[in-house]
Design an enzyme around this catalytic site. Structure first.
Site, short mmCIF file in Angstrom:
data_model
loop_
_atom_site.label_atom_id
_atom_site.label_comp_id
_atom_site.label_asym_id
_atom_site.label_seq_id
_atom_site.Cartn_x
_atom_site.Cartn_y
_atom_site.Cartn_z
N ALA A 46 0.72 -1.24 0.07
CA ALA A 46 0.09 0.12 -0.04
C ALA A 46 0.68 1.30 -0.09
O ALA A 46 0.44 2.23 0.72
CB ALA A 46 -0.97 -0.04 1.39
N HIS A 49 5.40 4.83 -3.99
CA HIS A 49 6.80 4.99 -3.68
C HIS A 49 7.26 6.15 -4.37
O HIS A 49 6.45 6.85 -5.41
CB HIS A 49 7.41 3.73 -4.68
CG HIS A 49 7.24 2.44 -4.03
ND1 HIS A 49 8.22 2.24 -3.00
CD2 HIS A 49 6.47 1.36 -4.16
CE1 HIS A 49 7.57 0.83 -2.66
NE2 HIS A 49 6.52 0.51 -3.23
N ILE A 335 2.54 -6.10 -13.76
CA ILE A 335 2.42 -4.90 -13.06
C ILE A 335 2.84 -5.28 -11.62
O ILE A 335 1.95 -5.45 -10.62
CB ILE A 335 1.28 -4.09 -13.29
CG1 ILE A 335 1.04 -3.87 -14.60
CG2 ILE A 335 1.20 -2.65 -12.51
CD1 ILE A 335 1.79 -2.98 -15.53
N GLU A 336 4.01 -5.43 -11.13
CA GLU A 336 4.54 -5.63 -9.94
C GLU A 336 4.74 -4.37 -9.39
O GLU A 336 4.75 -3.29 -10.04
CB GLU A 336 5.46 -6.76 -9.74
CG GLU A 336 6.79 -6.36 -10.78
CD GLU A 336 7.74 -7.17 -10.37
OE1 GLU A 336 7.93 -8.10 -9.62
OE2 GLU A 336 8.63 -7.19 -11.09
N CYS A 442 -18.53 -8.48 14.98
CA CYS A 442 -19.54 -7.51 13.97
C CYS A 442 -19.62 -8.56 13.01
O CYS A 442 -20.85 -8.33 12.07
CB CYS A 442 -18.83 -6.51 13.54
SG CYS A 442 -17.25 -6.77 12.38
#
Lengths: 480, 417
Positions: A46, A49, A335-336, A442
């Site tokens: 997340a 960069h 797409i790394e 919950c």
């Protein structure tokens, strides 16, 4: 018949869809999972960069650096939590100092502002850093983002402009005739389009194979993580990296936009593209490495472990191009990292350069890049909160006690354009079940809210994918 | 801001007992705030019997036990709010709560009793290996689904952890027609009460695998298979000891953790067991805020929770009625040899309590246990037990005259042969 079909609703598919929504095009997204954001976009670090790390001249460098400054605006438009907290790449041995120098040079080549900071300054801004830290590379433009909401809200924004989303539609076969692609799904549905965008993440090579493209291969590379509870603000203030190695950026420690802490990822090539499992050997490896940077990590605060798969291509760079033999079939593959941060510029390139060659791009007159903001009780004053509950009592019913999420906030998502269909989808959107009890208290409330909204029996409510019901049957005779 | 003399957060076994005793001490302006739709807390889902042997000398079910206390609360017309969540608390004892009819309200409490119970450790906390699938849930969650909501959670069930809820749920699932294939416990001894081992496992022919834990969980959408592996005394897997079970459900009974988010928010000091640090009056490090029940430390018998709630109620009443309610010089209390924890963690040397109860758990099973209470190394009390086991909370009573000046009180246990 669609103008464009996007295969995959990860961050790339979502942002491409949102970009396409600015034009007069008929667009559909086919997602094999039961929710958007359910592959690599769901399970990663997340991080936005800064872009000092990728090799200058690569697509990774280009799109990372171009996208990074845009996150304030995108996240404001899409109502997504984002914080530009900066990153620190920490050297703990004298031998590593030349590497820091080299990274500084690379940053300059990429046009990314960085500076080397002293041990003293490092300790001031990160009090828990290891005493053996000597110097660090500070990259102030690095940030953290909520990848779930970035993706979900981007899809919502696209759907607001007419994009159609089809979940649980795994593409199994593709045929081409007269420049039209027909996509067949596991559920035996057919979709047709002039242009197809392959944003299928770890499966993008499998999709490419369906049109005979065999020139790239994706090998999933698994990363395992720990999630710590939001036990204390300021335990770690920046994204903290070790020096990068061949295996990647290494095991990092970072706060999340929700105040949790993430520790990971490991890096391991795996053969199976679905098995996001964890094991104690790998997690211990992650733990030991993280402790080299922050020795006093309170592992008693771990509330969850998870793993994600990087879509690692055989080459070193992203593969973003039109198929060499199939006009109008566009691969956005491999797409790394730094894919999450690079996604806005990637989407622009895909649409403005690649799609443009095949379809006329006519600006949509009433295009609105914003979604309607969502209610987040924790951001409201007590007066605002009280007034809201008076209008809609559901906002007074706190159903997730760890994260303090109300029934109203969950129902808001249920009534919007990219609603949750599972317990996990609710969790990604609202954080209900994200806390230290991990849904112990919950989950039953979430099940009832889903069942009520979709008018289905609670025994049909899925935990995640189709076929993952939590309650399997009534134990009494008097209910369904 | 509205003022209430005594606010009790949590209307379960601890909170109810605290309310009743505070009222009987003369505090009439009491408010119980309960998040659930009824008073009674977790007792409502504990439909098995065995409650109340100590208090009422008879075996009650959880709801029956709760009803006795709810009736007493009602007799006294003690006010309570249901479906109401306390969402914030500060050290001045101002708290905010939220519900669907009153909205967001802030009140100022003269004194507070935090009876917020505990939560179950989850798959994430124990770093359960394998895939994240439907069919993995905590035993208490399953108990709620089956007993309160009336839904089955699985057909072929395995249970990790031999805590009491796990054992109770093994029996419960078997009674509901499920096939319970076994219980694995990583320790070489059970973590449940001996009576539950007999009544819930032995009587139903459910095998207990000691020194075993889950080494993998398999499945696509839902659990399809688990593997358990034996561990050595360092908890390392012993290769070759793997056993597979084809199950659709894995229930976890791997520990309970006191739930003290609000106390943390208010700045109270917590101990390593995540309960607050309290003195012999159960007062936390914030004056006027008291703690009791599973929020303070996890109990195995509800009767002792009620007793603790009662003490918290008496203490809170004294705090409100006696302006000189102050803490004097304090002795720190620490666990010694083979003791996991001791509650309270501080004792007022000038305490006017006639007796002080130290509650503790041993770290491992000990035969012929000799328990020694010492102040600064001088033994002030000793006791003997034929067996002491971690699953049973032990108590030792100190009389006023047992105490002596000093700075550190320790409880330790040794085996006397």
């Amino acid at each position: 018949m669609y103008d464009i079909i996007i295969i995959g609703a990860g961050v790339i598919g979502a942002l491409v869809a949102r970009k396409l929504a600015a034009y007069e095009l008929k667009v559909a997204i086919l997602e094999k999972g039961n929710d958007v954001c359910s592959g690599s976009t769901m399970a990663n670090s997340a991080i936005v960069h800064s872009g000092y790390d990728p090799v200058p001249g690569t697509l990774k460098a280009k799109f990372n650096v171009a996208s990074n400054p845009r996150f304030e605006q995108i996240c404001q438009e899409l109502d997504v939590p984002f914080q530009r907290i900066g990153s620190l790449t920490v050297a703990t041995e004298k031998e590593q100092l030349p590497q820091l120098e080299a990274l500084t040079k690379r940053a300059q080549e990429n046009g990314v502002p960085v500076r080397i900071i002293s041990q003293e300054e490092l300790r001031q801004i990160e009090p828990n850093i290891t005493p053996s830290a000597i110097q660090a590379l500070f990259a102030p433009t690095a940030g953290i983002v909520d990848p779930f909401l970035l993706t979900i809200h981007a899809v919502e924004n696209a759907i607001d402009h007419g994009t159609e989303l089809f979940l649980n539609e795994k593409v199994t076969q593709i045929s081409k005739e007269n420049g039209i692609y027909t996509l067949f799904t596991r559920k035996e549905h057919q979709y047709q389009a002039k242009v197809v965008i392959n944003a299928a993440g770890v499966h993008s090579d499998d999709i490419a194979r369906l049109v005979g493209d065999e020139y790239f291969t994706i090998t999933p590379r698994k990363g395992e993580y720990f999630v710590l509870d939001h036990f204390k603000a300021g335990f770690v203030n920046h994204v903290i990296f070790p020096l990068p190695s061949k295996a990647g950026k290494g095991i990092l420690i970072t706060p999340t936009t929700a105040g949790n802490y993430l520790i990971g990822p490991s890096s391991q090539f795996v053969s199976e593209k679905e098995r996001v499992t964890t094991d104690s050997i790998t997690l211990n490896y992650v733990k030991e490495n993280a402790q080299r940077l922050i020795p006093n990590i309170p592992f008693s605060q771990v509330i969850r472990t998870f793993s994600g798969l990087r879509a690692t291509p055989i080459g070193e760079d992203f593969i973003i191009e039109e198929s060499r033999q199939n006009p109008g079939f566009i691969h956005v593959a491999g797409i790394e990292s730094p894919g999450l941060v690079a996604s806005p510029a990637i989407s622009d390139y895909v649409v403005d350069t690649l799609v443009m060659k095949r379809l006329p791009l006519i600006k949509r007159a009433n295009y609105n890049p914003r979604i309607r903001p969502y209610t987040r009780l924790k951001n409201l004053s007590s007066e605002e909160r009280d007034a809201l509950i008076e209008k809609n009592p559901e906002y007074g019913q706190i159903i997730c006690r760890c994260e303090q999420i109300s029934a109203g906030e969950i129902n808001e998502y249920l009534q919007r354009n990219c609603p949750p269909h599972s317990i996990k989808a609710v969790k990604k959107r609202t954080r209900a079940g994200f806390g230290k009890c991990q849904g112990g208290f919950c989950q039953i409330h979430v099940i009832h809210l889903l069942a009520k909204h979709y008018q289905i029996p609670v025994t049909k409510v899925n935990y995640d994918e189709e076929g993952s019901e939590v309650l399997i049957a009534s134990s009494r005779g008097d209910q369904a | 801001m509205k003022h209430v003399d005594l606010v009790i957060v949590g209307g379960g076994s601890a909170g109810l007992a605290a309310a009743i005793s505070a009222y009987d001490q003369g505090i009439k302006d009491i408010l119980i705030i309960e998040k659930g739709p009824t008073l009674g807390g977790i007792l409502n889902q504990c439909i098995h019997n065995g409650f109340g042997i100590e208090t009422f000398n008879e075996q009650l079910t959880g709801p029956e036990y709760a009803e006795r206390f709810i009736d007493e609360v009602d007799k006294r017309h003690i006010a309570y709010k249901l479906n109401t969540m306390v969402v914030s608390l500060n050290a001045n004892k101002d708290l905010a709560y939220s519900n669907d009819c009153e909205g967001y309200q802030v009140i100022e409490a003269g004194a507070l009793i935090m009876a917020t119970g505990c939560y179950e450790r989850s798959a994430g906390q124990i770093m359960l290996p394998g895939a994240r699938l439907a069919g993995v849930m905590t035993a208490g969650q399953a108990q709620e689904y089956v007993n309160i909501d009336g839904y089955m959670v699985g057909r072929n069930v395995f249970i990790l952890g031999s805590g009491d809820i796990g054992l109770i749920m093994a029996r419960r699932m078997a009674l509901e027609g499920a096939n319970v294939l076994g219980v694995a416990e990583i320790m070489p001894y059970s973590n449940g009460l001996p009576r539950n081992i007999v009544q819930c496992l032995n009587d139903f022919d459910i095998p207990l695998f000691l020194s075993h834990t889950i080494s993998n969980v398999y499945g696509r959408q839902r659990v399809e298979k688990i593997t358990i592996t034996e561990v050595d005394d360092q908890f390392n897997f012993i290769a070759g000891s793997e056993k597979d079970f084809v199950v659709d459900t894995l229930l976890l009974s791997v520990g309970l953790v006191p739930n003290n988010d609000l106390l943390m928010q208010a700045g109270a000091e917590l101990s390593s067991t995540k309960g607050p640090i309290v003195d012999e009056k159960l007062e936390t490090t914030i004056p006027g805020i008291f703690s009791c029940g599973n929020a303070l430390h996890v109990h195995d018998i509800v009767d002792y929770v009620s007793d603790e709630g009662k003490l918290a109620g008496i203490s809170a009443a004294q705090y409100l009625l006696n302006p000189h309610f102050e803490n004097g010089a304090q002795i720190r209390v620490l666990p010694g040899n083979l003791i996991g924890y001791v509650v309270p963690q501080r004792i007022d040397i000038n305490s006017n309590a006639e007796e002080i109860i130290l509650k503790y758990r041993v770290k491992k099973p000990i035969e012929k246990a000799r328990i020694s209470v010492q102040i600064d190394g001088v033994e002030i009390k000793k006791a003997f037990r034929p067996f002491a086991i971690p699953s049973e909370m032990e108590m030792i009573k100190l009389r006023k005259q047992d105490l002596r000046a000093g700075s550190l009180l320790t409880v330790e246990v040794n085996s006397h042969e």
